[in-house]
Design a protein around this motif. Structure first.
Motif, mmCIF file in Angstrom:
data_model
loop_
_atom_site.group_PDB
_atom_site.id
_atom_site.type_symbol
_atom_site.label_atom_id
_atom_site.label_comp_id
_atom_site.label_asym_id
_atom_site.label_seq_id
_atom_site.Cartn_x
_atom_site.Cartn_y
_atom_site.Cartn_z
ATOM 1 N N PHE A 226 -8.070 14.591 1.976
ATOM 2 C CA PHE A 226 -8.139 13.236 1.438
ATOM 3 C C PHE A 226 -9.475 13.081 0.708
ATOM 4 N N GLU B 166 3.383 12.973 -6.819
ATOM 5 C CA GLU B 166 2.668 12.017 -5.997
ATOM 6 C C GLU B 166 1.419 12.673 -5.425
ATOM 7 N N PRO B 167 0.290 11.953 -5.406
ATOM 8 C CA PRO B 167 -0.941 12.535 -4.864
ATOM 9 C C PRO B 167 -0.868 12.721 -3.364
ATOM 10 N N ASP B 168 -1.562 13.699 -2.866
ATOM 11 C CA ASP B 168 -1.657 13.922 -1.420
ATOM 12 C C ASP B 168 -3.119 13.997 -1.010
ATOM 13 N N VAL C 101 -1.898 8.348 4.513
ATOM 14 C CA VAL C 101 -3.206 8.979 4.640
ATOM 15 C C VAL C 101 -4.085 8.268 5.675
ATOM 16 N N LYS D 151 -7.182 14.559 -9.004
ATOM 17 C CA LYS D 151 -5.778 14.968 -8.997
ATOM 18 C C LYS D 151 -5.482 15.887 -10.180
ATOM 19 N N ASN E 279 0.851 -1.191 0.000
ATOM 20 C CA ASN E 279 0.000 0.000 0.000
ATOM 21 C C ASN E 279 0.883 1.237 0.000
ATOM 22 N N PRO E 280 1.002 1.903 -1.136
ATOM 23 C CA PRO E 280 1.902 3.060 -1.203
ATOM 24 C C PRO E 280 1.338 4.311 -0.542
ATOM 25 N N TYR E 281 0.103 4.239 -0.020
ATOM 26 C CA TYR E 281 -0.532 5.443 0.507
ATOM 27 C C TYR E 281 -0.850 5.312 1.994
ATOM 28 N N LYS E 282 0.034 4.649 2.722
ATOM 29 C CA LYS E 282 -0.186 4.454 4.159
ATOM 30 C C LYS E 282 -0.245 5.775 4.906
ATOM 31 N N TYR F 124 -5.727 6.626 -5.605
ATOM 32 C CA TYR F 124 -6.036 8.050 -5.514
ATOM 33 C C TYR F 124 -7.016 8.391 -6.629
ATOM 34 N N ARG G 86 -5.688 11.170 -2.214
ATOM 35 C CA ARG G 86 -5.554 9.768 -1.821
ATOM 36 C C ARG G 86 -6.784 9.317 -1.027
#
Length: 490
Positions: free
Chosen positions: A272, A375-377, A231, A366, A226-229, A361, A380
């Motif tokens: 988010f 990279e999205p913020d 959030v 985006k 999970n690359p979006y931990k 995301y 996400r």
């Protein structure tokens, strides 16, 4: 599912004085023995008005909240209809078929009695459920009762449901806007709030001591890949905010659903997208519809009640490219290209309904809100993946601009075909979808959102909508049955 009623069925038999009471009682016992589930067999057989009070008190004392009134013989017209008048819950009426062998003392004439029963229900203006063919043997009646349970669940749920909303509908989303009076007509309560109310409550949960444990639960569900931990703290904080709001704002109601604003200001202020949280709550039986779609939330809740399982809300979104149809559908499934389409939403479908659930995301947001970031913020937080293959029912109960209710129901399936796209998305097929799309969805001016139940539950939904008095219940008609405005020369 702890956000829907638990139905306990009871059965009361009735008997007309000039027929043997034992006939009705014997036949009632046979139904109780044939029923696969919990069915309270009321020992009071109703012959007179005095018996009505005794029977109602008995079933209430034993926790019955949905009732089957059984005409084991012709039945007493006044007392049998009074049962529905005094019972505080859904009531169905059924009648015994002959077949006990004795056509002299064993003939009950309930086939005739059901006619007079329905007439008396009308005289008293009593709403009761009568199956398509309400006469049958013990096994037939047991099946009818089982099919009534999902309808009764939804009826009990609606009368104690509160839909909580946050924010006005997004600009240019008039399709999600409808008068709320029909909701009150159904017995549903509505609480409308501002996005600011939600933001204030969210910020008040910033240091909630429950956040770490909920983050750990989310992380375990999403797995290591999970690359979006990063959030997860915000998402856990938001989920606790909604759950606490639901508990504190139920008021006199037992069940809740949400219809929430989810873009575009949501991302910049909360940081988010709420899709993953929406998917988690919906999986638990608390639907959270997107874009303040109140009737979408209502439809989702009905689907949960009828099936007892998780549902989703999707855009009837895009056609299937011919290249995908030729490669993956043609010759494999018995559907024409125009009978297929893709159902999509940003990421609100429960993970249990996706083939490869993963956090992502919102690509569309985006592009608009943070196009310069690699990279999205703040975009996400979606739950993405192709929707797993299964039977489905696409449906919606909708309030019209004139304050009336209408509905559609279409059964089909999700195909085991890769979408090659993003979001919570699936390739769907519904027989005669092209005609249904034109002469129901377009002709009757339905919005783009549809609720999806992951089984064929059209029979229960139609019974429910019909019982609720919905005059316009549309469905995907076979080719042999044209729609009223369908061009016969096409």
């Amino acid at each position: 599912m702890n956000n829907i009623p638990a139905v306990k069925m009871g059965i009361i038999s009735v008997s007309r004085g000039c027929f043997p009471i034992s006939l009705s009682e014997r036949r009632r016992h046979a139904i109780a023995n044939a029923y696969d589930g919990e069915l309270y067999d009321c020992p009071v057989t109703v012959e007179t008005e005095a018996d009505v009070k005794k029977a109602i008190e008995d079933v209430k004392a034993n926790g019955v909240n949905a009732l089957c009134v059984y005409l084991g013989n012709f039945g007493p017209e006044t007392p049998e209809t009074m049962l529905a008048q005094y019972f505080d819950g859904p009531v169905m009426y059924v009648a015994a078929a002959e077949g006990d062998g004795d056509m002299i003392n064993g003939r009950g004439d309930a086939y005739c009695g059901m006619l007079n029963c329905s007439y008396n229900l009308g005289l008293r203006n009593i709403k009761a459920f009568i199956p398509p063919y309400p006469v049958g043997t013990a096994s037939d009646i047991a099946k009818m009762i089982a099919e009534f349970v999902p309808v009764a669940t939804a009826l009990l749920g609606l009368r104690s449901l509160k839909i909580i909303t946050f924010g006005p509908r997004p600009s240019d989303f008039f399709a999600c806007n409808a008068p709320i009076k029909p909701l009150f007509d159904l017995g549903v309560e509505v609480e409308e709030n501002s996005e600011l109310d939600l933001l204030v409550s969210y910020r008040a949960h910033a240091n909630d001591e429950r956040i770490p444990a909920l983050m750990a639960e989310m992380a375990a569900e999403l797995g290591e890949n999970n690359p979006y931990k990063g959030v997860l703290p915000r998402l856990a904080q938001y989920e606790l905010t909604l759950l606490d709001w639901a508990e504190e704002h139920k008021g006199t109601r037992d069940y809740v659903a949400f219809a929430n604003k989810c873009w575009p200001a949501f991302q910049t202020e909360f940081g988010f997208v709420p899709c993953y949280v929406n998917s988690r709550l919906t999986e638990r039986g608390i639907p959270v519809s997107c874009e303040v779609d109140i009737f979408g939330a209502l439809s989702e809740y009905i689907g949960i009640c009828v099936t007892g399982e998780s549902v989703t809300l999707l855009d009837i979104n895009n056609s299937v490219p011919a290249s995908i149809y030729d490669e993956d559908i043609k010759g494999r499934y018995d559907f024409r290209l125009d009978e297929t389409f893709m159902g999509f939403h940003c990421g609100n479908t429960p993970a249990c309904r996706l083939k490869n659930p993963h956090m992502g995301y919102q690509l569309i947001m985006k592009r608009q809100l943070e196009p310069e970031k690699a990279e999205p913020d703040i975009t996400r937080g979606t739950m993405e993946g192709d929707i797993a293959a299964s039977d489905i029912t696409f449906f919606r109960l909708q309030g019209t601009a004139s304050g009336e209710l209408k509905a559609y129901i279409a059964q089909g399936q999700t195909l085991d075909v890769a979408s090659r796209s993003f979001g919570s998305i699936g390739v769907f097929a519904i027989p005669e979808m092209d005609r249904f799309y034109r002469y129901v969805l377009v002709e009757k001016q339905y919005p783009h959102h549809g609720a999806v139940a992951f089984s064929h539950c059209g029979k229960a939904l139609f019974s429910l909508f019909n019982f609720l008095g919905i005059a316009d219940i549309a469905y995907n008609r076979p080719k042999s049955l044209p729609y009223p405005n369908e061009n016969p020369f096409c």
